[in-house]
Design a protein around this motif. Structure first.
Motif, PDB file in Angstrom:
ATOM      1  N   ARG A 149       7.375   8.304  13.559  1.00 55.54           N
ATOM      2  CA  ARG A 149       7.524   7.839  12.184  1.00 55.54           C
ATOM      3  C   ARG A 149       6.172   7.361  11.664  1.00 55.54           C
ATOM      4  O   ARG A 149       5.353   6.844  12.416  1.00 55.54           O
ATOM      5  CB  ARG A 149       8.535   6.691  12.115  1.00 55.54           C
ATOM      6  CG  ARG A 149       9.895   7.022  12.718  1.00 55.54           C
ATOM      7  CD  ARG A 149      10.762   5.783  12.812  1.00 55.54           C
ATOM      8  NE  ARG A 149      11.931   6.039  13.649  1.00 55.54           N
ATOM      9  CZ  ARG A 149      13.066   6.554  13.209  1.00 55.54           C
ATOM     10  NH1 ARG A 149      13.188   6.836  11.930  1.00 55.54           N
ATOM     11  NH2 ARG A 149      14.065   6.777  14.025  1.00 55.54           N
ATOM     12  N   ARG A 150       5.972   7.500  10.367  1.00 61.93           N
ATOM     13  CA  ARG A 150       4.739   6.981   9.767  1.00 61.93           C
ATOM     14  C   ARG A 150       4.750   5.449   9.811  1.00 61.93           C
ATOM     15  O   ARG A 150       5.801   4.822   9.676  1.00 61.93           O
ATOM     16  CB  ARG A 150       4.611   7.464   8.334  1.00 61.93           C
ATOM     17  CG  ARG A 150       4.250   8.934   8.199  1.00 61.93           C
ATOM     18  CD  ARG A 150       4.196   9.368   6.753  1.00 61.93           C
ATOM     19  NE  ARG A 150       5.522   9.347   6.145  1.00 61.93           N
ATOM     20  CZ  ARG A 150       5.756   9.608   4.866  1.00 61.93           C
ATOM     21  NH1 ARG A 150       4.753   9.893   4.049  1.00 61.93           N
ATOM     22  NH2 ARG A 150       6.987   9.573   4.386  1.00 61.93           N
ATOM     23  N   PHE A 151       3.574   4.897   9.967  1.00 63.05           N
ATOM     24  CA  PHE A 151       3.436   3.445  10.086  1.00 63.05           C
ATOM     25  C   PHE A 151       2.221   2.992   9.283  1.00 63.05           C
ATOM     26  O   PHE A 151       1.175   3.635   9.308  1.00 63.05           O
ATOM     27  CB  PHE A 151       3.266   3.042  11.553  1.00 63.05           C
ATOM     28  CG  PHE A 151       2.988   1.575  11.753  1.00 63.05           C
ATOM     29  CD1 PHE A 151       4.011   0.646  11.675  1.00 63.05           C
ATOM     30  CD2 PHE A 151       1.705   1.120  12.002  1.00 63.05           C
ATOM     31  CE1 PHE A 151       3.767  -0.711  11.859  1.00 63.05           C
ATOM     32  CE2 PHE A 151       1.442  -0.232  12.188  1.00 63.05           C
ATOM     33  CZ  PHE A 151       2.483  -1.139  12.112  1.00 63.05           C
ATOM     34  N   SER A 152       2.379   1.892   8.569  1.00 68.37           N
ATOM     35  CA  SER A 152       1.267   1.290   7.823  1.00 68.37           C
ATOM     36  C   SER A 152       1.211  -0.202   8.120  1.00 68.37           C
ATOM     37  O   SER A 152       2.249  -0.848   8.311  1.00 68.37           O
ATOM     38  CB  SER A 152       1.456   1.477   6.310  1.00 68.37           C
ATOM     39  OG  SER A 152       1.582   2.828   5.954  1.00 68.37           O
ATOM     40  N   GLN A 153       0.010  -0.729   8.159  1.00 68.19           N
ATOM     41  CA  GLN A 153      -0.162  -2.187   8.200  1.00 68.19           C
ATOM     42  C   GLN A 153      -1.145  -2.558   7.107  1.00 68.19           C
ATOM     43  O   GLN A 153      -2.223  -1.972   7.001  1.00 68.19           O
ATOM     44  CB  GLN A 153      -0.635  -2.666   9.568  1.00 68.19           C
ATOM     45  CG  GLN A 153      -0.526  -4.163   9.739  1.00 68.19           C
ATOM     46  CD  GLN A 153      -0.485  -4.603  11.197  1.00 68.19           C
ATOM     47  OE1 GLN A 153       0.155  -3.975  12.025  1.00 68.19           O
ATOM     48  NE2 GLN A 153      -1.185  -5.672  11.504  1.00 68.19           N
ATOM     49  N   LEU A 154      -0.731  -3.522   6.287  1.00 60.55           N
ATOM     50  CA  LEU A 154      -1.495  -3.867   5.094  1.00 60.55           C
ATOM     51  C   LEU A 154      -1.708  -5.369   5.028  1.00 60.55           C
ATOM     52  O   LEU A 154      -0.966  -6.146   5.639  1.00 60.55           O
ATOM     53  CB  LEU A 154      -0.748  -3.408   3.829  1.00 60.55           C
ATOM     54  CG  LEU A 154      -0.194  -1.982   3.832  1.00 60.55           C
ATOM     55  CD1 LEU A 154       1.301  -2.016   4.156  1.00 60.55           C
ATOM     56  CD2 LEU A 154      -0.419  -1.297   2.503  1.00 60.55           C
ATOM     57  N   ASP A 155      -2.720  -5.774   4.275  1.00 64.63           N
ATOM     58  CA  ASP A 155      -2.961  -7.181   4.001  1.00 64.63           C
ATOM     59  C   ASP A 155      -2.593  -7.423   2.537  1.00 64.63           C
ATOM     60  O   ASP A 155      -3.118  -6.741   1.638  1.00 64.63           O
ATOM     61  CB  ASP A 155      -4.422  -7.536   4.257  1.00 64.63           C
ATOM     62  CG  ASP A 155      -4.605  -8.958   4.741  1.00 64.63           C
ATOM     63  OD1 ASP A 155      -3.583  -9.632   4.990  1.00 64.63           O
ATOM     64  OD2 ASP A 155      -5.753  -9.405   4.888  1.00 64.63           O
ATOM     65  N   VAL A 156      -1.688  -8.361   2.302  1.00 70.80           N
ATOM     66  CA  VAL A 156      -1.109  -8.549   0.975  1.00 70.80           C
ATOM     67  C   VAL A 156      -1.600  -9.865   0.362  1.00 70.80           C
ATOM     68  O   VAL A 156      -1.802 -10.855   1.063  1.00 70.80           O
ATOM     69  CB  VAL A 156       0.429  -8.530   1.056  1.00 70.80           C
ATOM     70  CG1 VAL A 156       1.048  -8.626  -0.347  1.00 70.80           C
ATOM     71  CG2 VAL A 156       0.915  -7.259   1.754  1.00 70.80           C
ATOM     72  N   PHE A 157      -1.755  -9.859  -0.947  1.00 68.71           N
ATOM     73  CA  PHE A 157      -2.283 -10.973  -1.737  1.00 68.71           C
ATOM     74  C   PHE A 157      -3.762 -11.214  -1.461  1.00 68.71           C
ATOM     75  O   PHE A 157      -4.245 -12.340  -1.514  1.00 68.71           O
ATOM     76  CB  PHE A 157      -1.477 -12.260  -1.525  1.00 68.71           C
ATOM     77  CG  PHE A 157      -0.099 -12.210  -2.128  1.00 68.71           C
ATOM     78  CD1 PHE A 157       0.079 -12.033  -3.483  1.00 68.71           C
ATOM     79  CD2 PHE A 157       1.036 -12.340  -1.335  1.00 68.71           C
ATOM     80  CE1 PHE A 157       1.350 -11.967  -4.046  1.00 68.71           C
ATOM     81  CE2 PHE A 157       2.310 -12.282  -1.885  1.00 68.71           C
ATOM     82  CZ  PHE A 157       2.470 -12.093  -3.240  1.00 68.71           C
ATOM     83  N   THR A 158      -4.475 -10.131  -1.189  1.00 68.71           N
ATOM     84  CA  THR A 158      -5.919 -10.224  -1.027  1.00 68.71           C
ATOM     85  C   THR A 158      -6.545  -8.861  -1.251  1.00 68.71           C
ATOM     86  O   THR A 158      -5.934  -7.829  -0.957  1.00 68.71           O
ATOM     87  CB  THR A 158      -6.317 -10.727   0.371  1.00 68.71           C
ATOM     88  OG1 THR A 158      -7.746 -10.819   0.456  1.00 68.71           O
ATOM     89  CG2 THR A 158      -5.821  -9.794   1.465  1.00 68.71           C
ATOM     90  N   ALA A 159      -7.779  -8.866  -1.770  1.00 65.52           N
ATOM     91  CA  ALA A 159      -8.561  -7.643  -1.860  1.00 65.52           C
ATOM     92  C   ALA A 159      -9.561  -7.551  -0.718  1.00 65.52           C
ATOM     93  O   ALA A 159     -10.310  -6.582  -0.623  1.00 65.52           O
ATOM     94  CB  ALA A 159      -9.300  -7.595  -3.206  1.00 65.52           C
ATOM     95  N   THR A 160      -9.561  -8.553   0.166  1.00 64.22           N
ATOM     96  CA  THR A 160     -10.476  -8.603   1.300  1.00 64.22           C
ATOM     97  C   THR A 160      -9.675  -8.549   2.593  1.00 64.22           C
ATOM     98  O   THR A 160      -8.839  -9.427   2.829  1.00 64.22           O
ATOM     99  CB  THR A 160     -11.309  -9.903   1.271  1.00 64.22           C
ATOM    100  OG1 THR A 160     -11.990 -10.000   0.019  1.00 64.22           O
ATOM    101  CG2 THR A 160     -12.325  -9.921   2.401  1.00 64.22           C
ATOM    102  N   PRO A 161      -9.884  -7.551   3.446  1.00 68.55           N
ATOM    103  CA  PRO A 161      -9.116  -7.473   4.694  1.00 68.55           C
ATOM    104  C   PRO A 161      -9.206  -8.754   5.513  1.00 68.55           C
ATOM    105  O   PRO A 161     -10.264  -9.399   5.574  1.00 68.55           O
ATOM    106  CB  PRO A 161      -9.772  -6.299   5.434  1.00 68.55           C
ATOM    107  CG  PRO A 161     -10.377  -5.460   4.366  1.00 68.55           C
ATOM    108  CD  PRO A 161     -10.834  -6.437   3.307  1.00 68.55           C
ATOM    109  N   LEU A 162      -8.067  -9.134   6.097  1.00 69.26           N
ATOM    110  CA  LEU A 162      -7.928 -10.290   6.993  1.00 69.26           C
ATOM    111  C   LEU A 162      -7.856 -11.625   6.266  1.00 69.26           C
ATOM    112  O   LEU A 162      -7.808 -12.669   6.910  1.00 69.26           O
ATOM    113  CB  LEU A 162      -9.053 -10.340   8.038  1.00 69.26           C
ATOM    114  CG  LEU A 162      -9.366  -9.036   8.783  1.00 69.26           C
ATOM    115  CD1 LEU A 162     -10.433  -9.293   9.849  1.00 69.26           C
ATOM    116  CD2 LEU A 162      -8.116  -8.442   9.411  1.00 69.26           C
ATOM    117  N   LYS A 163      -7.802 -11.613   4.945  1.00 70.70           N
ATOM    118  CA  LYS A 163      -7.752 -12.862   4.186  1.00 70.70           C
ATOM    119  C   LYS A 163      -6.405 -13.129   3.535  1.00 70.70           C
ATOM    120  O   LYS A 163      -6.224 -14.157   2.881  1.00 70.70           O
ATOM    121  CB  LYS A 163      -8.852 -12.871   3.116  1.00 70.70           C
ATOM    122  CG  LYS A 163     -10.260 -12.986   3.684  1.00 70.70           C
ATOM    123  CD  LYS A 163     -10.467 -14.304   4.419  1.00 70.70           C
ATOM    124  CE  LYS A 163     -11.891 -14.484   4.890  1.00 70.70           C
ATOM    125  NZ  LYS A 163     -12.079 -15.785   5.606  1.00 70.70           N
TER     126      LYS A 163
END
Length: 280
Positions: free
Chosen positions: A2-16
């Motif tokens: 299955r396709r899988f995604s991991q995202l960072d939400v409420f930020t335009a900067t990864p890990l924040k």
């Protein structure tokens, strides 16, 4: 696979921001398999994209914490919508997406590069004095710093606390073991000189009952807080809230109440971090 995604939400900067795991094409997975994978990711939420059963919806979403399923949550709504669109999802309407989840249908609008969801209806209830006293003690909040409290329920129930000092909120070190048996707690205060200059409010969310002691950035809680504060004239119709400061994050939640409809929109940036396939 299955396709899988991991995202960072409420930020335009990864890990924040607040990370989210999204499983695409999740039909065929059992409830137990969904819950087991959510425990394995150990993120505040893991979501599963499914075909809608309501003809008005573009997709159906199930949302799991490590401790159980939620009927609605904000950062999973924005992140899952972003993942669905990025994977080629085609909404029925050009500028909005309709998500089906436990609370019913939730509208997500496209506001330039940013997505925003319409806050679900909110139920507010008074708080029992004994419960409130126990919670305030467990989080270590001096009684004089508490300005107001109420239950906020929009599919997920939070005990909302309005606090006098943003610095006090950032400094709290709660007893999560005690809170787990009491309530999920969301705190809000007007921003101060020590906080982020681009924000008007500071928010924290303690959610040990879900398996995650502190949720870094919480869309559903911010939706309830916004409806509470704007409705009582305690916040402007448009503002930005900071969340995650105590965890080294820099979440930004964009709030706007539409003057014509009264709808409260909760928006934020979404940053993709991982894309691949998943074997369950």
């Amino acid at each position: 696979m299955r396709r899988f995604s991991q995202l960072d939400v409420f930020t335009a900067t990864p890990l924040k921001g607040n990370p989210l795991a999204v499983v695409h094409d999740a039909q065929g997975l059992s409830d137990d398999e969904m819950q087991a994978f959510a425990r394995w990711t150990n993120l505040s939420e893991t979501t599963y994209l499914l075909p809608p059963t309501d003809e008005r919806a573009d997709y159906r979403l199930r949302i799991f914490t490590p401790g159980g399923e939620l009927q609605f949550a904000g950062h999973p709504t924005l992140g899952s919508c972003h993942a669905w669109l990025a994977a080629g999802g085609q909404p029925r309407a050009a500028q909005q997406v309709v998500q089906q989840c436990g609370v019913g249908l939730v509208t997500v609008r496209r506001d330039g590069a940013r997505l925003a969801f319409a806050a679900p209806p909110l139920r507010r209830e008074p708080v029992d004095d004994g419960v409130l006293a126990a919670v305030v003690d467990a989080i270590g909040l001096p009684a004089g710093d508490l300005l107001g409290a109420c239950w906020l329920d929009n599919g997920t129930k939070w005990l909302g606390l309005r606090v006098a000092s943003a610095s006090r909120i950032r400094a709290l070190r709660p007893d999560h073991a005690r809170l787990k048996a009491l309530a999920k707690v969301g705190l809000v205060a007007m921003q101060d000189a020590e906080g982020a200059a681009d924000t008007q409010f500071e928010v924290r969310a303690f959610a040990a009952a879900t398996g995650v002691e502190e949720d870094p950035v919480t869309g559903g809680l911010n939706a309830g807080i916004a409806q509470w504060l704007i409705g009582e004239g305690l916040a402007p119709a448009r503002y930005v809230a900071a969340q995650g400061s105590a965890l080294g994050r820099a979440g930004r939640v964009h709030v706007e109440r539409d003057a014509a409809s009264g709808t409260v929109w909760i928006g934020g940036d979404v940053t993709p971090c991982i894309s691949g396939t998943l074997s369950l």
